[in-house]
Design an enzyme around this catalytic site. Structure first.
Site: not given
Length: 298
Positions: A128-130
């Site tokens: 999942i994105d930062k």
């Protein structure tokens, strides 16, 4: 064939997916030749020019354990599930070599993570994105890694997100089926495109209408990079606080993007047990929702 009139550094950046500054560095180092001859970074390409680019062999450093607190939702001898906070990168990459979830888990697990992902991505089956918070399954052994990866491949892996979108979608339930690939305009971004793309499907459902916003559920069939954010922006309702795919100006009172991996479900790849997990909204997300609800009441 290169487009006539285009700057050499811009052409190299687009062709390689590197930043423009890195492309300029390659040109300065003599790694880029035009018809066999080095040129300046601002050289304007001509019809018939042949550009050769030599990329130095990448040497990946090995991720090292770091004593970083991480919230473990579930753990056994084969895998674990973590609740990743907003702002934490999942695995080391250029510009984020330390302080990642992988560094934290290598310390927590004593270095015991699956090796299929390589030295920089041990144990990582999906990401999942930062700036997205929430649940992530991590494999401790190759058997678990292979099993989880196969479930994701055949869409037998439940991933449900919560998000706040800008504006009000016309339908309360809708599906976005649009391929995603690297943006031709900005190589650091993804986009809905037919060029060098992969199928991407996201199912949205409006849970609550709020002033100027919609609180939604998003379920993934596929798992492309930035998928929910790209699809939300594609239909004209970007994720609140997403300054990459939405308005560049930060939302007043919001310290991040409202996107959270809230639910995760899968069959244990070793024991066969059905596992389901939920993670509450992070404080900043919940606070923004409450702010919108108060606005609705006034």
């Amino acid at each position: 064939m290169p487009e006539a009139g285009k700057r050499l550094d811009l052409y190299v950046a687009e062709e390689t997916g590197l930043s423009r500054s890195r492309a300029q560095q390659l040109i300065t180092e003599g790694q880029v030749l035009v018809c066999g001859v080095p040129r300046e970074k601002n050289y304007k390409l001509r019809a018939g020019d042949e550009v050769s680019i030599t990329l130095p062999e990448a040497r990946e450093p090995e991720a090292l354990p770091e004593d970083i607190p991480v919230e473990i939702v579930y753990e056994d001898e084969w895998l674990l599930v973590v609740n990743k906070p907003k702002g934490m990168v999942v695995h080391p990459a250029p510009g984020n070599e330390t302080g990642t979830l992988v560094n934290a888990l290598l310390h927590h697990c004593g270095g015991r993570l699956s090796g299929i992902g390589g030295v920089l991505r041990p144990g990582i089956v999906h990401r999942i994105d930062k700036d997205t918070s929430g649940l992530l399954a991590v494999a401790k052994c190759d058997r678990a890694h292979t099993g989880l990866a196969e479930m994701i491949k055949v869409h037998d892996f439940e991933r449900e997100y919560r998000a706040v979108l800008l504006g009000h979608p016309r339908e309360t339930e809708f599906t976005v089926d649009a391929p995603i690939g690297r943006s031709v305009r900005d190589r650091k971004k993804m986009a809905v495109t037919e060029k060098n793309s992969k199928a991407a499907v996201t199912h949205f459902a409006v849970l609550e209408e709020l002033p100027g916003h919609a609180y939604v559920r998003a379920r993934l069939t596929t798992g492309r990079t930035h998928q929910i954010r790209v699809h939300a922006a594609y239909v004209g309702h970007p994720v609140a606080g997403d300054t990459v795919y939405g308005p560049k100006k930060p939302v007043p009172g919001l310290v991040g993007q409202c996107l959270h991996a809230a639910k995760l479900g899968f069959q244990h790849p070793v024991t066969g047990e059905e596992l389901h997990f939920e993670a509450p909204l992070p404080d900043y997300f919940a606070a923004y929702l409450e702010k919108l609800r108060r606005m609705r009441q006034n």
